[in-house]
Write a protein that holds these residues in place. Structure first.
Motif, PDB file in Angstrom:
ATOM      1  N   ASP A 191     -40.200  78.813 126.409  1.00 28.61           N
ATOM      2  CA  ASP A 191     -40.164  79.482 125.359  1.00 28.61           C
ATOM      3  C   ASP A 191     -39.205  79.169 124.325  1.00 28.61           C
ATOM      4  N   TYR A 192     -38.110  79.253 124.912  1.00 30.89           N
ATOM      5  CA  TYR A 192     -36.743  79.160 124.323  1.00 30.89           C
ATOM      6  C   TYR A 192     -36.730  77.451 124.061  1.00 30.89           C
ATOM      7  N   SER A 193     -37.027  76.619 124.564  1.00 25.83           N
ATOM      8  CA  SER A 193     -36.830  75.322 124.369  1.00 25.83           C
ATOM      9  C   SER A 193     -37.920  75.017 122.994  1.00 25.83           C
ATOM     10  N   GLN A 194     -38.926  75.464 123.376  1.00 29.40           N
ATOM     11  CA  GLN A 194     -40.001  75.166 121.992  1.00 29.40           C
ATOM     12  C   GLN A 194     -39.496  75.951 120.885  1.00 29.40           C
ATOM     13  N   ALA A 195     -38.853  77.197 120.881  1.00 27.85           N
ATOM     14  CA  ALA A 195     -38.141  77.770 119.790  1.00 27.85           C
ATOM     15  C   ALA A 195     -37.064  76.920 119.017  1.00 27.85           C
ATOM     16  N   LYS A 196     -36.117  76.326 120.047  1.00 31.70           N
ATOM     17  CA  LYS A 196     -35.107  75.726 119.510  1.00 31.70           C
ATOM     18  C   LYS A 196     -35.700  74.149 118.902  1.00 31.70           C
ATOM     19  N   ASP A 197     -36.439  73.650 119.302  1.00 29.93           N
ATOM     20  CA  ASP A 197     -37.037  72.357 118.993  1.00 29.93           C
ATOM     21  C   ASP A 197     -37.803  72.678 117.461  1.00 29.93           C
ATOM     22  N   ALA A 198     -38.638  73.765 117.451  1.00 30.68           N
ATOM     23  CA  ALA A 198     -39.213  74.231 116.148  1.00 30.68           C
ATOM     24  C   ALA A 198     -37.998  74.433 114.761  1.00 30.68           C
ATOM     25  N   MET A 199     -36.976  75.260 115.446  1.00 28.87           N
ATOM     26  CA  MET A 199     -35.895  75.546 114.538  1.00 28.87           C
ATOM     27  C   MET A 199     -35.031  74.131 114.064  1.00 28.87           C
ATOM     28  N   PHE A 200     -34.936  73.200 114.898  1.00 31.15           N
ATOM     29  CA  PHE A 200     -34.346  72.177 114.586  1.00 31.15           C
ATOM     30  C   PHE A 200     -34.979  71.327 113.642  1.00 31.15           C
ATOM     31  N   GLU A 201     -36.348  71.360 113.809  1.00 27.98           N
ATOM     32  CA  GLU A 201     -37.141  70.517 112.776  1.00 27.98           C
ATOM     33  C   GLU A 201     -37.107  70.991 111.505  1.00 27.98           C
ATOM     34  N   VAL A 202     -36.678  72.148 111.263  1.00 26.45           N
ATOM     35  CA  VAL A 202     -36.672  72.532 110.024  1.00 26.45           C
ATOM     36  C   VAL A 202     -35.407  72.624 109.306  1.00 26.45           C
ATOM     37  N   THR A 203     -34.406  73.047 110.236  1.00 20.80           N
ATOM     38  CA  THR A 203     -32.840  73.200 109.855  1.00 20.80           C
ATOM     39  C   THR A 203     -31.966  72.218 109.878  1.00 20.80           C
ATOM     40  N   ASP A 204     -32.354  71.113 110.802  1.00 24.91           N
ATOM     41  CA  ASP A 204     -31.403  70.138 111.018  1.00 24.91           C
ATOM     42  C   ASP A 204     -31.345  69.084 109.815  1.00 24.91           C
ATOM     43  N   ARG A 205     -30.703  69.596 108.628  1.00 25.43           N
ATOM     44  CA  ARG A 205     -30.682  68.813 107.538  1.00 25.43           C
ATOM     45  C   ARG A 205     -29.647  67.631 107.326  1.00 25.43           C
ATOM     46  N   GLU A 206     -29.426  66.953 106.152  1.00 22.23           N
ATOM     47  CA  GLU A 206     -28.455  65.892 106.276  1.00 22.23           C
ATOM     48  C   GLU A 206     -27.161  66.406 105.707  1.00 22.23           C
ATOM     49  N   ARG A 207     -27.383  67.615 105.052  1.00 21.26           N
ATOM     50  CA  ARG A 207     -25.947  68.085 104.712  1.00 21.26           C
ATOM     51  C   ARG A 207     -25.511  69.409 105.463  1.00 21.26           C
ATOM     52  N   THR A 208     -26.543  69.912 106.274  1.00 26.30           N
ATOM     53  CA  THR A 208     -26.064  70.885 107.267  1.00 26.30           C
ATOM     54  C   THR A 208     -26.811  70.664 108.526  1.00 26.30           C
TER      55      THR A 208
END
Length: 272
Positions: A191-208
């Motif tokens: 569950d934590y793995s899936q939550a982390k992947d979903a979070m990265f997909e949205v918040t891993d941005r070029e400037r952040t």
């Protein structure tokens, strides 16, 4: 459903002497970097996130160890109070942002909402979706205002995590670090793995962007953290002001009270 961990080739543990030598060199450089932050009125915000027992606390400790605490601090917030739960989600974090000439290290941050709160059901689907919608905007506002934002994710294998949990069980100085919430991170690994992947997909941005750190070897993780953090700050070396030691004045003519009249703590060290 059994989880499938992503296995990586296990690297050999960094030699202790080489680790201590490089750590000292990097910590000296951190002090140099902080002097620039102070002089340049820079604002540095570093987020430390990751699995339980991934080594975030140890890395933060080594970063902070020799910094001037007047211009650097660690923020590790407890569970929100009833009043804070009624606020805009980011509100209690914003008051801890760095001011000019300051470094702030957040031991977990607003990403609690996308991690433990999401997995454990402490927030609603609506609150979670709103967070993922707002957090890129909030972080973009921070960097637009000139804050240097660095986000670290500490990754630890399932076997190493469990090993660290078990080592805390009988350690009186670290037993407090083993909670029911920690143990649930074992049964909810997927569950934590899936939550982390979903979070990265949205918040891993070029400037952040997110920067991931393999922390199965704590020594390497600490060295890699500090080395990379230094690379993210556009500092330059400043020459320290010259220090001139004054002459010590002569002893006062007025006699001081007898030293035997003072209360000294018992000399426990002498009994060792």
């Amino acid at each position: 459903m059994a989880h499938k961990s992503r296995k990586k080739q296990k690297a050999s543990r960094l030699d202790k002497q080489r680790y201590e030598e490089e750590l000292r060199r990097l910590q000296i450089e951190l002090v140099t970097m902080q002097q620039w932050v102070i002089a340049a009125d820079a604002r540095v915000l570093v987020l430390f996130e990751g699995r339980d027992a991934a080594g975030k606390g140890g890395a933060i400790k080594r970063v902070m160890q020799y910094l001037n605490p007047r211009h650097a601090r660690v923020v590790a917030l407890p569970q929100p109070s009833e009043r804070e739960r009624g606020q805009w989600y980011f509100q209690r974090y914003i008051e801890h942002l760095p001011t000019q000439g300051e470094i702030v290290l957040m031991d977990r941050s607003w990403y609690n909402r996308a991690g433990v709160e999401r997995v454990m059901g402490y927030c609603t689907d609506e609150e979670y979706d709103r967070f993922l919608e707002q957090v890129p905007v909030v972080e973009q506002m921070l960097v637009d205002d000139g804050i240097i934002l660095v986000k670290y994710w500490y990754s630890v294998s399932d076997t190493e995590q469990e090993k660290r949990f078990r080592s805390r069980l009988n350690d009186p100085m670290r037993r407090w670090k083993l909670s029911d919430m920690d143990l649930q991170s074992i049964t909810r690994w997927e569950d934590y793995s899936q939550a982390k992947d979903a979070m990265f997909e949205v918040t891993d941005r070029e400037r952040t962007p997110w920067w991931s750190i393999d922390s199965d070897d704590k020594r390497s993780a600490r060295i890699n953290t500090i080395s990379h953090l230094l690379s993210q700050i556009p500092y330059r070396r400043l020459e320290p002001e010259k220090v001139h030691f004054p002459e010590r004045p002569a002893a006062a003519e007025k006699p001081r009270p007898p030293i035997d009249d003072l209360r000294f703590v018992p000399d426990h060290a002498a009994t060792l």
